[in-house]
Design a protein around this motif. Sequence first.
Motif, PDB file in Angstrom:
ATOM      1  N   GLU A 122       0.838  -1.131  -0.189  1.00 42.75           N
ATOM      2  CA  GLU A 122       0.009  -0.062  -0.050  1.00 42.75           C
ATOM      3  C   GLU A 122       1.015   1.330  -0.011  1.00 42.75           C
ATOM      4  N   MET A 123       0.386   2.200  -0.710  1.00 39.68           N
ATOM      5  CA  MET A 123       1.341   3.513  -0.929  1.00 39.68           C
ATOM      6  C   MET A 123       1.413   4.287   0.399  1.00 39.68           C
ATOM      7  N   SER A 124       0.312   3.941   1.488  1.00 37.30           N
ATOM      8  CA  SER A 124       0.338   4.756   2.737  1.00 37.30           C
ATOM      9  C   SER A 124       1.660   4.149   3.370  1.00 37.30           C
ATOM     10  N   GLY A 125       2.064   3.270   3.024  1.00 40.09           N
ATOM     11  CA  GLY A 125       3.159   2.541   3.981  1.00 40.09           C
ATOM     12  C   GLY A 125       4.461   3.071   3.419  1.00 40.09           C
ATOM     13  N   VAL A 126       4.615   3.948   2.344  1.00 41.80           N
ATOM     14  CA  VAL A 126       5.816   4.376   1.695  1.00 41.80           C
ATOM     15  C   VAL A 126       6.333   5.436   2.808  1.00 41.80           C
ATOM     16  N   SER A 127       5.599   6.320   3.463  1.00 43.88           N
ATOM     17  CA  SER A 127       6.117   7.300   4.203  1.00 43.88           C
ATOM     18  C   SER A 127       6.440   6.521   5.615  1.00 43.88           C
ATOM     19  N   TYR A 128       5.623   5.612   5.698  1.00 41.04           N
ATOM     20  CA  TYR A 128       5.733   4.782   7.334  1.00 41.04           C
ATOM     21  C   TYR A 128       7.077   4.281   7.324  1.00 41.04           C
ATOM     22  N   TRP A 140       4.014  12.345   3.420  1.00 38.33           N
ATOM     23  CA  TRP A 140       5.201  12.994   4.281  1.00 38.33           C
ATOM     24  C   TRP A 140       5.951  12.103   5.262  1.00 38.33           C
ATOM     25  N   THR A 141       7.086  12.046   5.588  1.00 37.91           N
ATOM     26  CA  THR A 141       7.511  11.470   6.565  1.00 37.91           C
ATOM     27  C   THR A 141       6.866  11.703   7.919  1.00 37.91           C
ATOM     28  N   MET A 142       6.922  10.819   8.994  1.00 36.88           N
ATOM     29  CA  MET A 142       6.000  11.011  10.061  1.00 36.88           C
ATOM     30  C   MET A 142       6.908  11.506  11.285  1.00 36.88           C
ATOM     31  N   PRO A 143       6.116  12.293  12.098  1.00 35.07           N
ATOM     32  CA  PRO A 143       7.094  13.115  13.282  1.00 35.07           C
ATOM     33  C   PRO A 143       7.391  12.140  14.365  1.00 35.07           C
ATOM     34  N   ILE A 174       9.951   5.068   4.963  1.00 33.97           N
ATOM     35  CA  ILE A 174      11.032   6.211   4.790  1.00 33.97           C
ATOM     36  C   ILE A 174      11.437   7.090   6.243  1.00 33.97           C
ATOM     37  N   SER A 175      10.351   6.847   7.032  1.00 31.15           N
ATOM     38  CA  SER A 175      10.402   7.898   8.315  1.00 31.15           C
ATOM     39  C   SER A 175      11.407   6.878   9.194  1.00 31.15           C
ATOM     40  N   TYR A 176      11.494   5.796   9.309  1.00 26.03           N
ATOM     41  CA  TYR A 176      12.358   5.071   9.868  1.00 26.03           C
ATOM     42  C   TYR A 176      13.832   5.305   9.427  1.00 26.03           C
ATOM     43  N   LYS A 184       6.514   4.170  16.089  1.00 28.22           N
ATOM     44  CA  LYS A 184       6.820   3.214  17.134  1.00 28.22           C
ATOM     45  C   LYS A 184       8.189   2.571  16.807  1.00 28.22           C
ATOM     46  N   GLY A 185       8.991   2.636  17.991  1.00 29.21           N
ATOM     47  CA  GLY A 185      10.225   1.878  17.852  1.00 29.21           C
ATOM     48  C   GLY A 185      11.243   3.030  17.552  1.00 29.21           C
ATOM     49  N   GLU A 186      12.518   2.506  17.341  1.00 28.16           N
ATOM     50  CA  GLU A 186      13.810   3.393  17.315  1.00 28.16           C
ATOM     51  C   GLU A 186      14.003   3.550  15.796  1.00 28.16           C
ATOM     52  N   ARG A 187      14.305   4.969  15.459  1.00 29.50           N
ATOM     53  CA  ARG A 187      14.693   5.171  13.912  1.00 29.50           C
ATOM     54  C   ARG A 187      16.051   4.501  13.613  1.00 29.50           C
ATOM     55  N   TYR A 188      16.023   4.299  12.427  1.00 30.94           N
ATOM     56  CA  TYR A 188      17.340   3.924  11.908  1.00 30.94           C
ATOM     57  C   TYR A 188      18.310   5.195  11.680  1.00 30.94           C
ATOM     58  N   GLY A 189      17.428   6.223  11.555  1.00 33.49           N
ATOM     59  CA  GLY A 189      18.367   7.487  11.104  1.00 33.49           C
ATOM     60  C   GLY A 189      19.280   7.701  10.001  1.00 33.49           C
TER      61      GLY A 189
END
Length: 919
Positions: free
Chosen positions: A172-178, A207-210, A180-182, A213-218
């Motif tokens: 799903e396209m909604s998962g793209v921003s999810y 857009w990426t999410m502010p 990439i946010s990580y 849940k969980g730690e970002r990879y950065g």
Amino acid sequence: MEHHTPPLLLMLLLSTVSSSFQPALVIEMAKILSENYCFPENLFGMQEAIQQAINRGEIQQISDRKTLASVLTNRVQGALNDPRLTVSYEPNTVPVMPQILPSLPTEQLIRLVRNSVKLDILDNNVGYLRMDRIIGEETAAKLGSLLRDDIWDKVANTSSLILDLRYSTAGEMSGVSYIISYFSDPEPLIHVDTVYDRQSNITKELWTMPSIKGERYGKKKDLIVLTSKRTMGAAEAVAYALKNLKRAITVGERSAGGSVKVEKIRIPQSAFYITVPVARSVSPITGHSWEVSGVPPTINANAKEAVAKAKSLLAVRGAIPKVVQSIADIIERFYAFTDRVPALLEHLKTTDFSTVVSEEDLVVTLNQDLQTLSEDPRLIIKYMPDNADTVEEVDPALDNVPEDYESLKALVDTTIKVEILTNNTGYLRVDKFFKLSEGTKLETIMAKKVWEPLKDTKNLVVDLRYNTGGSSTSLALILSYLHDSSQKLHFFTIYDQIQNITTIYDSLPQMKGHTYGSRRGVYVLTSYNTASVGEELAYLIQSLHRGTVIGEITSGNLMHSKTYEIEGTDIAITVPVINFLDNNGEYWLGGGVVPDAIVLAEEAVEHVHEIADLHQGLKSLIEGTGELLEKHYAIHEVALNVSKVLMNKWDDGMYWSVIDLDSLASLLTADLQETSGDHRLHVFHCDIEPDSLHDVPDIPTAEEVGQVINSVFKIELLHDNVGYLRMDMMPDVEVVKAIWPQMVKQVWRKIVNTGALIIDMRYNTGGYSSAVPLLCTYFFEDKPLQHLYTVFDRTKSTMTEVMTWPKVRGQRYGSSKGVYILTSHLTGSAAEVFIRSLKDLNKVTIIGEPTIGGSLSSGTYQIGKSVLYVSIPNQVVFSAITGKMWSVSGVEPHVVTQANGALSVAQRLIAARQLKKGK
């Protein structure tokens, strides 16, 4: 929003309706496209194709339904240039509605996610995350804790990550921003994609999410994304965004080139279906899309080999910090320009290495801006896969000079040759420079073998065509022999960063042999083989203005550098470890010495004799130029100073670089203009005696008058009673008198009664100034006479006040109406006198470019009996208002604009002033 089939398309289709089913099928198909196709603006492109097919009877004649579907597919794809549009005939198909993931039971949803997402930790703490389906935002929210514990928190602890999308064909396209946010920071938010849905007519920005849940990879750790020909849809959007954000390197094959959303829609009342892309993606990063064309990988690799390729790539990238640190350490320790080191280290620290995929790439990235920042072409990083040996710039054998007399004599005999050529020209060939200093046995041998035989020669040739280097310690001694012993000179300075030693080389007070002195000519011969210290000597001969270099550009191998290999790589850095400062304190960065006379090396000796003969008469030509200047130049004090400067430059050897009469003329012109500040002074070479710049003009006959008027003057009546007069030269007053009766009748009467006048002198390069007072008179009243300017003529030693004329033929233009003069960078000489006179007296508005700054009157004089001539301004003009001398820099307009637009600017200015006056 209600959608309608384009009226023209329906009209075309309905006009061909018959009893057969085909036209009705096409009409329904057009309606579906109109309501669902994600590029509605392109629909009109298919009208012509459909019309042509119906007109030719193609569609009606096709009874086989599968064949008809194929024809319709080709027509629609061709018209809209979209391969995703397909028509199919499927009589037995039962439509199946796909399940939406969030509607599945939680247990089934967990099982689906675990089957499509796999995590592994490889060697060297490399994470491997395979995603066969892009999880949507709603699913992620529903399974947030599970995804956090099983995937993201574990991924976060890895040193680098391989994200495998080779088998990802759904999502799903909604998962793209999810996703990439990580791999980005919480702030600032990043706009990663824009999706337009045709059916709802809604545009959604991803857009990426502010918060997640969980730690970002950065953003700092390496991320490799694997793709294949099967990678499709939302996975392509993820790969495309990460690649173009420069957050990831993609490895593998070009992706499938799928779509955001494609639907197969049944055409009503038939078993035909049309597959239509109903949504589209546009990247805000690139302005383009991954749809249809796919995502090209950064590194092409077979999909099966992509993991191995990614591992090797991560090994390269893992070494980058160490390589960069090694290079920084070498620069900090060894680079001779210590003041530039902090900026270079900061550059290395802030360089973006996110796209580096190989050692070659790393070298290119490291070198970017490095030389610009250091202003040093010698500082360079190289990729050397063959571990090629670097050429060292030292010759240790020449530093180890033997001590016994016979060995020293044999060394001199094998490396130095002395002869006396024709015209008593000394010849000294030096093939190697050895360690040599004053007071040594070697200097004693040199004094006897070299300087004693050469002491009485007329000129000296120093042949370095076969010189490949040696020790630079000998240069100060050799240069001291080529100057007067009474001169105290600084030759050069060497700073050695490795030893942290600065050595200053000055002229030596005492030598064993006779010095050659600084008055006789020294001619240094070079070739492409001249290298190292040979280049230094050639360079210093030019820098010290001690001689003339003749031959070929030297090898350019002398960089005063050392090359250091970076351990464990095929990378090396060449660092300048020595700074060579010449007698002027200027850094010499090597790169080859350009001779004063560039000729073939084998022909250099022949050219020595030609140039030496020219140099014999050089002093008299320079003196002659100064004498002519003192006699004729309008400002005597300036002439005396310039003449003195010319001789001082000759005494200082500044003319040794002259190799022919043209180069002498060029150098003299530069010196005259620089010293006097007068760009009108000019020396030129002419084999034929030039005509005087101001010969007596030919008076036109009665038959020629009309032709003269037409060639010099052009008139036009512009809008709003504005006159236009173009004058392309300044005729002599006697010529003006001859043509004036007819000129007044043909030209002047047509514009004298205009409300404003534009005089176009953009193409007027000058002529005679004698008519300037007459022309100016027309813009003043008859009484009182107006003082225009004062002329001092050096040739006659007279001071003349130039006034307007008491009487003129025809009507005066008067002093109350607006006069506008157009100028350009070509406007010069007498034209400038006319313009400046009226400007000084506030009679005109000048529009255009600054004028050339020509002279009122110049004389051309032969320098001695040579074929050199000098053009000297012999008059100066003083302002009637201030009494000050007119500047030679040209007339500055009131309104500065490009010449080609000056006329329109003048017209707008006149209109504005007339409007203001009317109000």
